[in-house]
Design an enzyme around this catalytic site. Structure first.
Site, PDB file in Angstrom:
ATOM      1  N   GLU A 197       0.832  -1.213   0.000  1.00 55.22           N
ATOM      2  CA  GLU A 197       0.000   0.000   0.000  1.00 55.22           C
ATOM      3  C   GLU A 197       0.861   1.256   0.000  1.00 55.22           C
ATOM      4  O   GLU A 197       0.535   2.240  -0.657  1.00 55.22           O
ATOM      5  CB  GLU A 197      -0.948   0.014   1.206  1.00 55.22           C
ATOM      6  CG  GLU A 197      -2.053  -1.029   1.140  1.00 55.22           C
ATOM      7  CD  GLU A 197      -2.948  -0.885  -0.095  1.00 55.22           C
ATOM      8  OE1 GLU A 197      -2.971   0.205  -0.685  1.00 55.22           O
ATOM      9  OE2 GLU A 197      -3.598  -1.866  -0.466  1.00 55.22           O
TER      10      GLU A 197
ATOM     11  N   CYS B  42     -14.033   2.057 -14.944  1.00 53.84           N
ATOM     12  CA  CYS B  42     -14.517   3.420 -14.671  1.00 53.84           C
ATOM     13  C   CYS B  42     -13.326   4.378 -14.744  1.00 53.84           C
ATOM     14  O   CYS B  42     -12.904   4.969 -13.757  1.00 53.84           O
ATOM     15  CB  CYS B  42     -15.201   3.472 -13.309  1.00 53.84           C
ATOM     16  SG  CYS B  42     -16.168   4.963 -13.063  1.00 53.84           S
TER      17      CYS B  42
ATOM     18  N   CYS C 160     -19.574  -2.181 -17.672  1.00 53.66           N
ATOM     19  CA  CYS C 160     -19.545  -2.024 -16.217  1.00 53.66           C
ATOM     20  C   CYS C 160     -20.680  -2.787 -15.523  1.00 53.66           C
ATOM     21  O   CYS C 160     -21.848  -2.658 -15.909  1.00 53.66           O
ATOM     22  CB  CYS C 160     -19.652  -0.539 -15.880  1.00 53.66           C
ATOM     23  SG  CYS C 160     -19.671  -0.240 -14.098  1.00 53.66           S
TER      24      CYS C 160
ATOM     25  N   CYS D 191     -26.161   2.975 -12.016  1.00 53.77           N
ATOM     26  CA  CYS D 191     -25.255   4.123 -11.888  1.00 53.77           C
ATOM     27  C   CYS D 191     -25.981   5.415 -12.267  1.00 53.77           C
ATOM     28  O   CYS D 191     -26.441   5.575 -13.393  1.00 53.77           O
ATOM     29  CB  CYS D 191     -24.038   3.914 -12.784  1.00 53.77           C
ATOM     30  SG  CYS D 191     -22.908   5.316 -12.741  1.00 53.77           S
TER      31      CYS D 191
HETATM   32  S1  SF4 Z   1     -21.541   2.870 -15.278  1.00 54.19           S
HETATM   33 FE1  SF4 Z   1     -20.972   4.340 -13.690  1.00 54.19          FE
HETATM   34  S2  SF4 Z   1     -19.557   3.240 -12.378  1.00 54.19           S
HETATM   35 FE2  SF4 Z   1     -19.719   2.090 -14.276  1.00 54.19          FE
HETATM   36  S3  SF4 Z   1     -18.045   2.844 -15.588  1.00 54.19           S
HETATM   37 FE3  SF4 Z   1     -19.848   4.057 -16.070  1.00 54.19          FE
HETATM   38  S4  SF4 Z   1     -19.693   5.835 -14.752  1.00 54.19           S
HETATM   39 FE4  SF4 Z   1     -18.321   4.294 -13.910  1.00 54.19          FE
END
Ligand code: SF4
Length: 309
Positions: A35, A182, A192, A198
């Site tokens: 980390e 993202c 995603c 989202c």
């Molecule tokens: S859907 Fe939302 S969380 Fe997923 S890549 Fe797109 S902006 Fe990012």
């Protein structure tokens, strides 16, 4: 939320970066070291160039605590942000081979902030707490469509969505999602696992606008003084490379000019020029050129030597 957790973990199982060495250990020191190295340094460089070599030299907190700062800095050489190595060494000397298991106790140690403390507790001890690095922060801000969100708001949101049954995998999944899908620019929303829920996906970049970085440009002049296959170096007295060995600064003299190169360090963009030195007044440390790589030397000085070669 159950569905979101399930979809996220299924994506993580299939696409997550499970092979990273610090994800396949429960050794707190190894996790802590990773980390610290990963702050400001890319994953591939840490994994391939620094993490294994450092652990080979300092396999436990005890060996690290017993080492000299000079040795630790030499092993950190090239990674930059040397304060990290100093804090690591200071922490090793304080904790006597046992890192605390509580976030609040970890926060009292040098160089350990909220992110590192929570990462140690969650990734090393599977504690049910949120972890928010820049990748996770980006995902959270977009997922909840947070405009100009402060850190506290992001951490609070991360707390509300934690998967209490699998906090470690949940946080690692969010981290990988931020790193692989993202993305800061052009997020791959169609790939995603969170896209259905989202709130920010239609204007994703709006929620994570960053200020344009401002850089300081400087010219630096260093002298190269070599005698009997040894090079003259000095301990740096400026904060940038404190406790590291650097070339002596000189006044530029045109006929002694050897060459120049550019170097980037934190907010500095440096134009470095090298000059031969016939003699040098003042204290220097002589480093044998064959031992150069074992000394606590900054990447700037290494670049200078490369140019010299
Ligand atoms: S859907 Fe939302 S969380 Fe997923 S890549 Fe797109 S902006 Fe990012």
């Amino acid at each position: 939320m159950k569905t979101i957790h399930k979809t996220l973990l299924a994506w993580y199982d299939a696409k997550g970066r499970h092979q990273l060495p610090w994800r396949n250990t429960d050794n707190l020191y190894h996790i802590y070291l990773s980390e610290i190295m990963l702050q400001q340094t890319q994953v591939n460089r840490v994994r391939d160039e620094y993490y294994p070599q450092f652990l080979e030299k300092f396999p436990s907190l005890e060996t690290l605590a017993n080492a000299t700062l000079e040795d630790v800095l030499a092993s950190w050489s090239g990674l930059g942000y040397y304060r990290r190595a100093k804090n690591l060494h200071a922490t090793a000397q304080l904790v006597k081979n046992n890192l605390p298991h509580k976030e609040l106790e970890l926060l009292k140690l040098p160089g350990i902030g909220r992110y590192t403390a929570s990462a140690i507790c969650c990734f090393g001890l599977s504690q049910n707490i949120p972890v928010v690095d820049t990748n996770i922060s980006r995902v959270i801000k977009r997922f909840f469509a947070l405009v100009d969100a402060k850190d506290k708001e992001v951490w609070d949101k991360a707390t509300t969505i934690i998967n209490q049954k699998k906090p470690r995998d949940h946080n690692l999944a969010l981290m990988d999602l931020g790193s692989l899908i993202c993305l800061p620019k052009n997020p791959k929303c169609t790939e995603c696992p969170l896209q259905e829920n989202c709130l920010g996906k239609d204007e994703a970049e709006m929620y994570t606008k960053t200020k344009k970085k401002e850089y300081i440009t400087m010219e630096l002049f260093f002298g190269i003084y070599i005698k009997d296959n040894q090079i003259a170096l000095k301990y740096s007295d400026d904060n940038m490379y404190k406790d590291m060995l650097v070339l002596p600064s000189v006044e530029p003299i045109e006929e002694n000019f050897i060459g120049q190169f550019k170097h980037a360090y934190t907010k500095y963009r440096l134009d470095v020029k090298l000059y031969t030195l016939e003699e040098f007044e003042g204290d220097v440390i002589w480093i044998d050129l064959s031992n150069f790589d074992d000394a606590p030397i900054s990447s700037l000085t290494k670049k200078a030597k490369k140019l010299l070669n």
